[in-house]
Design a protein around this motif. Structure first.
Motif, PDB file in Angstrom:
ATOM      1  N   VAL A   1       0.837  -1.202   0.000  1.00  0.00           N
ATOM      2  CA  VAL A   1       0.000   0.000   0.000  1.00  0.00           C
ATOM      3  C   VAL A   1       0.871   1.252   0.000  1.00  0.00           C
ATOM      4  CG1 VAL A   1      -1.585   1.366   1.409  1.00  0.00           C
ATOM      5  CG2 VAL A   1      -2.039  -1.061   1.044  1.00  0.00           C
TER       6      VAL A   1
ATOM      7  N   TRP B   1      -6.237  -3.953   1.904  1.00  0.00           N
ATOM      8  CA  TRP B   1      -6.456  -3.224   0.649  1.00  0.00           C
ATOM      9  C   TRP B   1      -7.907  -2.784   0.435  1.00  0.00           C
ATOM     10  CZ3 TRP B   1      -3.292  -1.772  -3.501  1.00  0.00           C
ATOM     11  CH2 TRP B   1      -1.925  -1.998  -3.291  1.00  0.00           C
TER      12      TRP B   1
ATOM     13  N   GLU C   1      -8.382   0.777  -0.610  1.00  0.00           N
ATOM     14  CA  GLU C   1      -7.581   1.244  -1.745  1.00  0.00           C
ATOM     15  C   GLU C   1      -8.366   1.113  -3.048  1.00  0.00           C
ATOM     16  OE1 GLU C   1      -4.636   2.613  -0.937  1.00  0.00           O
ATOM     17  OE2 GLU C   1      -5.218   2.084   1.106  1.00  0.00           O
TER      18      GLU C   1
ATOM     19  N   PRO D   1      -5.169  -5.386  -5.202  1.00  0.00           N
ATOM     20  CA  PRO D   1      -3.959  -5.773  -4.466  1.00  0.00           C
ATOM     21  C   PRO D   1      -2.975  -6.485  -5.370  1.00  0.00           C
ATOM     22  CG  PRO D   1      -5.787  -7.194  -3.884  1.00  0.00           C
ATOM     23  CD  PRO D   1      -6.367  -6.091  -4.720  1.00  0.00           C
TER      24      PRO D   1
END
Length: 216
Positions: free
Chosen positions: A111, A149, A152, A156
């Motif tokens: 990340v 994740w 996000e 990933p």
């Protein structure tokens, strides 16, 4: 691994200094299929009741020094600390699996540096053939990784397994002879001053003693 070499996706290797992770490291640094990929190695100083941190750190230092001197491919080294010694008051029989700890830290590293699109793990043919709960533990590790994740926008990174076709004996003999003298495998080391030696009786010691002093 779907990306071509020209895309130069960064590979993260979670490195403990053990036989499996050293086998992964050796592949990443010497196999031409990875030659265009930047490599980041991450070592976690895991402090728990097995007391392996000092022994592993010595192995890590020696192995990385060897590869920095003997291979042309450059790599970045990072590290972190995970400490569960405070669990002792619980008198519990369980503590976090190394796989889960590595998944959590690996995901957060990816990340933080989005160029990391692959994470290399030391899964072996020995693991695949072991039966038991290994597949369930692998799924849980993947779940731990992916959970980091969820906030996000990107997908990933993928997992890659550079030594999936090797059993532990084959990995051992794939390593340069000097490196074999540096790796650590014991789960419960015995310390004599600053020197760590394998206990000779843990599961991993019993597994490797069949070939550790033998010939390929």
């Amino acid at each position: 691994m779907n990306q071509t070499k020209t895309e130069k996706a960064t590979i993260l290797c979670m490195f403990s200094g053990g036989i499996d992770s050293t086998g992964v490291l050796h592949q990443l640094l010497t196999n031409e299929k990875f030659e265009e990929h930047p490599i980041i190695l991450h070592h976690i100083h895991i402090h728990n009741r097995e007391n392996r941190a000092r022994a592993e750190l010595q192995a890590v230092k020696e192995i990385l020094a060897y590869y920095k001197t003997n291979v042309q491919k450059e790599f970045v080294v990072t590290e972190s600390v995970f400490n569960t010694m405070g669990f002792a008051g619980l008198k519990a029989k369980r503590f976090p699996y190394d796989m889960d700890v590595c998944a959590f830290y690996g995901a957060n590293l990816a990340v933080a540096k989005k160029e990391i699109r692959h994470v290399a793990w030391g899964r072996t043919k020995t693991d695949v053939n072991s039966g038991g709960n290994f597949e369930a533990r692998m799924k849980r590790m993947q779940d731990v990784f992916n959970s980091v994740w969820v906030l996000e926008k990107e997908q990933p990174p993928s997992f890659i397994f550079p030594i999936i076709d090797y059993d532990k004996k084959q990995i051992w003999f794939s390593l340069p002879e000097p490196v074999r003298k540096m790796v650590w495998w014991c789960r419960t080391p015995v310390y004599e001053g600053n020197i760590a030696r394998p206990c000779g009786s843990c599961g991993t010691c019993l597994q490797v003693k069949e070939f550790i002093n033998g010939k390929e």
